[in-house]
Motif scaffolding. Structure first.
Motif, PDB file in Angstrom:
ATOM      1  N   ASN A 179       0.807  -1.224   0.000  1.00  9.45           N
ATOM      2  CA  ASN A 179       0.000   0.000   0.000  1.00  9.45           C
ATOM      3  C   ASN A 179       0.838   1.271   0.000  1.00  9.45           C
ATOM      4  N   ASN A 180       2.112   1.129  -0.352  1.00  5.96           N
ATOM      5  CA  ASN A 180       3.001   2.290  -0.472  1.00  5.96           C
ATOM      6  C   ASN A 180       3.703   2.326  -1.820  1.00  5.96           C
ATOM      7  N   ILE A 181       3.226   1.503  -2.761  1.00 10.90           N
ATOM      8  CA  ILE A 181       3.859   1.389  -4.079  1.00 10.90           C
ATOM      9  C   ILE A 181       2.990   2.040  -5.146  1.00 10.90           C
ATOM     10  N   VAL A 182       3.607   2.867  -5.981  1.00  7.73           N
ATOM     11  CA  VAL A 182       2.919   3.449  -7.138  1.00  7.73           C
ATOM     12  C   VAL A 182       3.526   2.811  -8.390  1.00  7.73           C
ATOM     13  N   MET A 183       2.678   2.150  -9.161  1.00  6.98           N
ATOM     14  CA  MET A 183       3.124   1.428 -10.358  1.00  6.98           C
ATOM     15  C   MET A 183       2.621   2.142 -11.601  1.00  6.98           C
ATOM     16  N   GLN A 184       3.399   2.100 -12.682  1.00  6.62           N
ATOM     17  CA  GLN A 184       2.993   2.773 -13.911  1.00  6.62           C
ATOM     18  C   GLN A 184       1.714   2.156 -14.476  1.00  6.62           C
ATOM     19  N   ASP A 185       0.838   3.031 -14.925  1.00  4.34           N
ATOM     20  CA  ASP A 185      -0.449   2.607 -15.477  1.00  4.34           C
ATOM     21  C   ASP A 185      -0.376   2.598 -17.001  1.00  4.34           C
ATOM     22  N   SER A 186       0.476   1.733 -17.511  1.00  5.80           N
ATOM     23  CA  SER A 186       0.708   1.653 -18.951  1.00  5.80           C
ATOM     24  C   SER A 186       1.162   0.250 -19.284  1.00  5.80           C
ATOM     25  N   VAL A 187       0.552  -0.360 -20.272  1.00  5.72           N
ATOM     26  CA  VAL A 187       0.805  -1.758 -20.572  1.00  5.72           C
ATOM     27  C   VAL A 187       2.277  -2.052 -20.861  1.00  5.72           C
ATOM     28  N   ARG A 188       2.884  -1.358 -21.804  1.00  4.45           N
ATOM     29  CA  ARG A 188       4.277  -1.667 -22.161  1.00  4.45           C
ATOM     30  C   ARG A 188       5.233  -1.298 -21.043  1.00  4.45           C
ATOM     31  N   ASP A 189       4.977  -0.173 -20.364  1.00  4.84           N
ATOM     32  CA  ASP A 189       5.882   0.255 -19.300  1.00  4.84           C
ATOM     33  C   ASP A 189       5.819  -0.695 -18.103  1.00  4.84           C
TER      34      ASP A 189
ATOM     35  N   LEU B 115      11.978   0.568 -26.242  1.00  5.06           N
ATOM     36  CA  LEU B 115      10.866  -0.297 -26.615  1.00  5.06           C
ATOM     37  C   LEU B 115      10.746  -0.332 -28.136  1.00  5.06           C
ATOM     38  N   ARG B 116      10.470  -1.514 -28.666  1.00  2.00           N
ATOM     39  CA  ARG B 116      10.286  -1.681 -30.104  1.00  2.00           C
ATOM     40  C   ARG B 116       8.806  -1.855 -30.420  1.00  2.00           C
ATOM     41  N   ASN B 117       8.448  -1.475 -31.624  1.00  5.34           N
ATOM     42  CA  ASN B 117       7.109  -1.768 -32.118  1.00  5.34           C
ATOM     43  C   ASN B 117       6.999  -3.270 -32.336  1.00  5.34           C
ATOM     44  N   LEU B 118       5.927  -3.853 -31.838  1.00  5.79           N
ATOM     45  CA  LEU B 118       5.751  -5.301 -31.913  1.00  5.79           C
ATOM     46  C   LEU B 118       4.692  -5.684 -32.940  1.00  5.79           C
ATOM     47  N   ASP B 119       4.708  -6.933 -33.359  1.00 10.13           N
ATOM     48  CA  ASP B 119       3.728  -7.404 -34.340  1.00 10.13           C
ATOM     49  C   ASP B 119       2.328  -7.381 -33.715  1.00 10.13           C
ATOM     50  N   PRO B 120       1.283  -7.326 -34.546  1.00  4.67           N
ATOM     51  CA  PRO B 120      -0.091  -7.192 -34.031  1.00  4.67           C
ATOM     52  C   PRO B 120      -0.516  -8.266 -33.040  1.00  4.67           C
ATOM     53  N   ASP B 121      -0.136  -9.515 -33.294  1.00  2.98           N
ATOM     54  CA  ASP B 121      -0.542 -10.604 -32.387  1.00  2.98           C
ATOM     55  C   ASP B 121       0.089 -10.429 -31.008  1.00  2.98           C
ATOM     56  N   THR B 122       1.367 -10.065 -30.987  1.00  2.00           N
ATOM     57  CA  THR B 122       2.049  -9.866 -29.697  1.00  2.00           C
ATOM     58  C   THR B 122       1.499  -8.635 -28.991  1.00  2.00           C
ATOM     59  N   THR B 123       1.226  -7.597 -29.743  1.00  6.07           N
ATOM     60  CA  THR B 123       0.640  -6.382 -29.157  1.00  6.07           C
ATOM     61  C   THR B 123      -0.692  -6.715 -28.494  1.00  6.07           C
ATOM     62  N   LYS B 124      -1.489  -7.529 -29.168  1.00  7.34           N
ATOM     63  CA  LYS B 124      -2.779  -7.929 -28.589  1.00  7.34           C
ATOM     64  C   LYS B 124      -2.577  -8.770 -27.329  1.00  7.34           C
ATOM     65  N   LEU B 125      -1.582  -9.634 -27.358  1.00  6.98           N
ATOM     66  CA  LEU B 125      -1.303 -10.471 -26.196  1.00  6.98           C
ATOM     67  C   LEU B 125      -0.942  -9.610 -24.986  1.00  6.98           C
ATOM     68  N   TYR B 126      -0.091  -8.619 -25.205  1.00  2.03           N
ATOM     69  CA  TYR B 126       0.254  -7.701 -24.113  1.00  2.03           C
ATOM     70  C   TYR B 126      -0.997  -6.972 -23.612  1.00  2.03           C
ATOM     71  N   GLY B 127      -1.790  -6.464 -24.547  1.00  4.91           N
ATOM     72  CA  GLY B 127      -2.989  -5.719 -24.165  1.00  4.91           C
ATOM     73  C   GLY B 127      -3.970  -6.567 -23.374  1.00  4.91           C
ATOM     74  N   ASP B 128      -4.210  -7.783 -23.838  1.00  5.48           N
ATOM     75  CA  ASP B 128      -5.133  -8.689 -23.143  1.00  5.48           C
ATOM     76  C   ASP B 128      -4.584  -9.066 -21.765  1.00  5.48           C
ATOM     77  N   SER B 129      -3.284  -9.253 -21.693  1.00  2.00           N
ATOM     78  CA  SER B 129      -2.655  -9.626 -20.424  1.00  2.00           C
ATOM     79  C   SER B 129      -2.756  -8.489 -19.414  1.00  2.00           C
ATOM     80  N   TRP B 130      -2.580  -7.270 -19.886  1.00  2.00           N
ATOM     81  CA  TRP B 130      -2.683  -6.099 -19.002  1.00  2.00           C
ATOM     82  C   TRP B 130      -4.115  -5.930 -18.492  1.00  2.00           C
ATOM     83  N   LYS B 131      -5.076  -6.161 -19.358  1.00  2.00           N
ATOM     84  CA  LYS B 131      -6.471  -6.087 -18.929  1.00  2.00           C
ATOM     85  C   LYS B 131      -6.746  -7.113 -17.833  1.00  2.00           C
ATOM     86  N   GLU B 132      -6.151  -8.284 -17.970  1.00  2.00           N
ATOM     87  CA  GLU B 132      -6.325  -9.325 -16.956  1.00  2.00           C
ATOM     88  C   GLU B 132      -5.711  -8.888 -15.627  1.00  2.00           C
ATOM     89  N   VAL B 133      -4.539  -8.269 -15.698  1.00  2.00           N
ATOM     90  CA  VAL B 133      -3.888  -7.769 -14.478  1.00  2.00           C
ATOM     91  C   VAL B 133      -4.774  -6.748 -13.782  1.00  2.00           C
TER      92      VAL B 133
END
Length: 348
Positions: free
Chosen positions: A161-171, A327-345
């Motif tokens: 309860n003292n940690i501030v984490m970045q609110d951004s999927v790639r970061d 950070l590099r631009n990633l392929d669409p499938d990997t980008t979606k995987l990151y996005g879906d994973s972040w939503k789950e988090v």
């Protein structure tokens, strides 16, 4: 890339209006991260050139991208981040720059220009504006003597309860991946899964997910430890002398925010004049004084007091930068995987 202050939608209204007053030498439509340069610099540019500047801002590169992609508004010059420049270049959304019109590019550090070639080979489409690294900002009294030099600190139950984490999927994923010894640009589903599970485990310790407000939460002691870009250190330390900044030993994310000209730009010559003006040594120095983000402008650095240039939080050493990753631009499938994973988090 990186101060994410809420932008105005004013220009979207202006673009639909008729009879807008033009400068004697036309106008230039600028689209950038919010509050990313000294406003007086724009006024001086207008006075010096007779070019009227119409400005609009955005919060994240992901917000900017569909505006340019879909032609929702026409901008002449955009300031955005390295990986997004790679994406836009690959989709033929950018114009090559005429370097004859940007002669002040000579002021930029050759090392940063070479690093920028990772996303823009030959530096044909972009001109670096600001650079920086992500790191841990912490209150040395509130962490009670613990050594802070690793991303592991953000998983320390003593800081619940003292940690501030970045609110951004790639970061956020970059932090988790680096902590686990993986590349922040990995496309390996198993590594992404492991990083996701670590972020889910961390969530019960997090006080707040934040971007801009992270520095204020540390400054007013609402939190003990958090993730910020190094340019936020000076502001926060001025408010609270117990604040320190460190780039973790596992490495970190490095960014280069640059100026580009969209394919749809109607005032390319004026855009290049604006970029050239921003590369002037005195102008770059003024923007440093306004933001305290690292400038890649070597001519400007000579004008900056040594107390800032010698501070590794404001001007990371070459050794520090060497263990950081763009950070590099990633392929669409990997980008979606990151996005879906972040939503789950975020949803659990």
């Amino acid at each position: 890339m990186k101060k994410l202050i809420m932008g105005s939608l004013l220009l979207l209204l202006l673009l639909t209006m008729t009879g807008c007053r033009s400068g004697e030498n036309g106008e230039v439509y600028v689209y950038s991260y919010g509050d990313y340069y000294d406003p007086e610099v724009v006024a001086d540019f207008e006075a010096d050139t007779g070019i009227r500047v119409i400005q609009d801002t955005y919060d994240t590169a992901e917000e900017m991208y569909p505006i340019i992609k879909n032609g929702s508004a026409n901008y002449d010059v955009v300031c955005t981040s390295d990986y997004m420049i790679s994406k836009m270049k690959g989709e033929n959304l950018l114009q090559k720059l005429d370097k004859k019109n940007i002669r002040n590019i000579k002021n930029l550090d050759e090392d940063y220009m070479r690093k920028a070639e990772e996303y823009d080979p030959g530096n044909e489409y972009s001109v670096p504006y600001l650079v920086g690294v992500s790191g841990i900002l912490y209150n040395k009294k509130m962490v009670k003597g613990k050594k802070i030099d690793s991303w592991n600190a953000l998983w320390d139950p003593d800081f619940k309860n003292n940690i501030v984490m970045q609110d951004s999927v790639r970061d956020a994923f970059a932090i988790s991946l680096l902590r686990l010894g993986y590349s922040p640009n990995t496309t390996n589903p198993k590594e992404i899964e492991e990083a996701k599970n670590a972020l889910k485990e961390q969530k019960k310790l997090v006080y707040k997910y934040a971007n801009d407000s992270a520095r204020d939460l540390l400054a007013d002691k609402s939190a003990a430890i958090g993730v910020v870009w190094n340019g936020e250190y000076n502001y926060t330390h001025d408010l609270n002398k117990d604040i320190e900044f460190v780039v973790p030993k596992e490495g970190s994310e490095f960014f280069i925010d640059s100026w580009v000209v969209p394919k749809s730009a109607r005032n390319k010559r004026n855009a290049e004049r604006f970029i050239n003006y921003m590369c002037k040594a005195k102008v770059a120095k003024r923007n440093f004084d306004y933001l305290y983000y690292t400038t890649p402008n070597t001519a400007a650095i000579k004008m900056i007091p040594s107390k800032y240039v010698s501070n590794p939080a404001l001007f990371p050493s070459k050794e520090t930068i060497a263990r950081c990753t763009l950070l590099r631009n990633l392929d669409p499938d990997t980008t979606k995987l990151y996005g879906d994973s972040w939503k789950e988090v975020k949803s659990k």
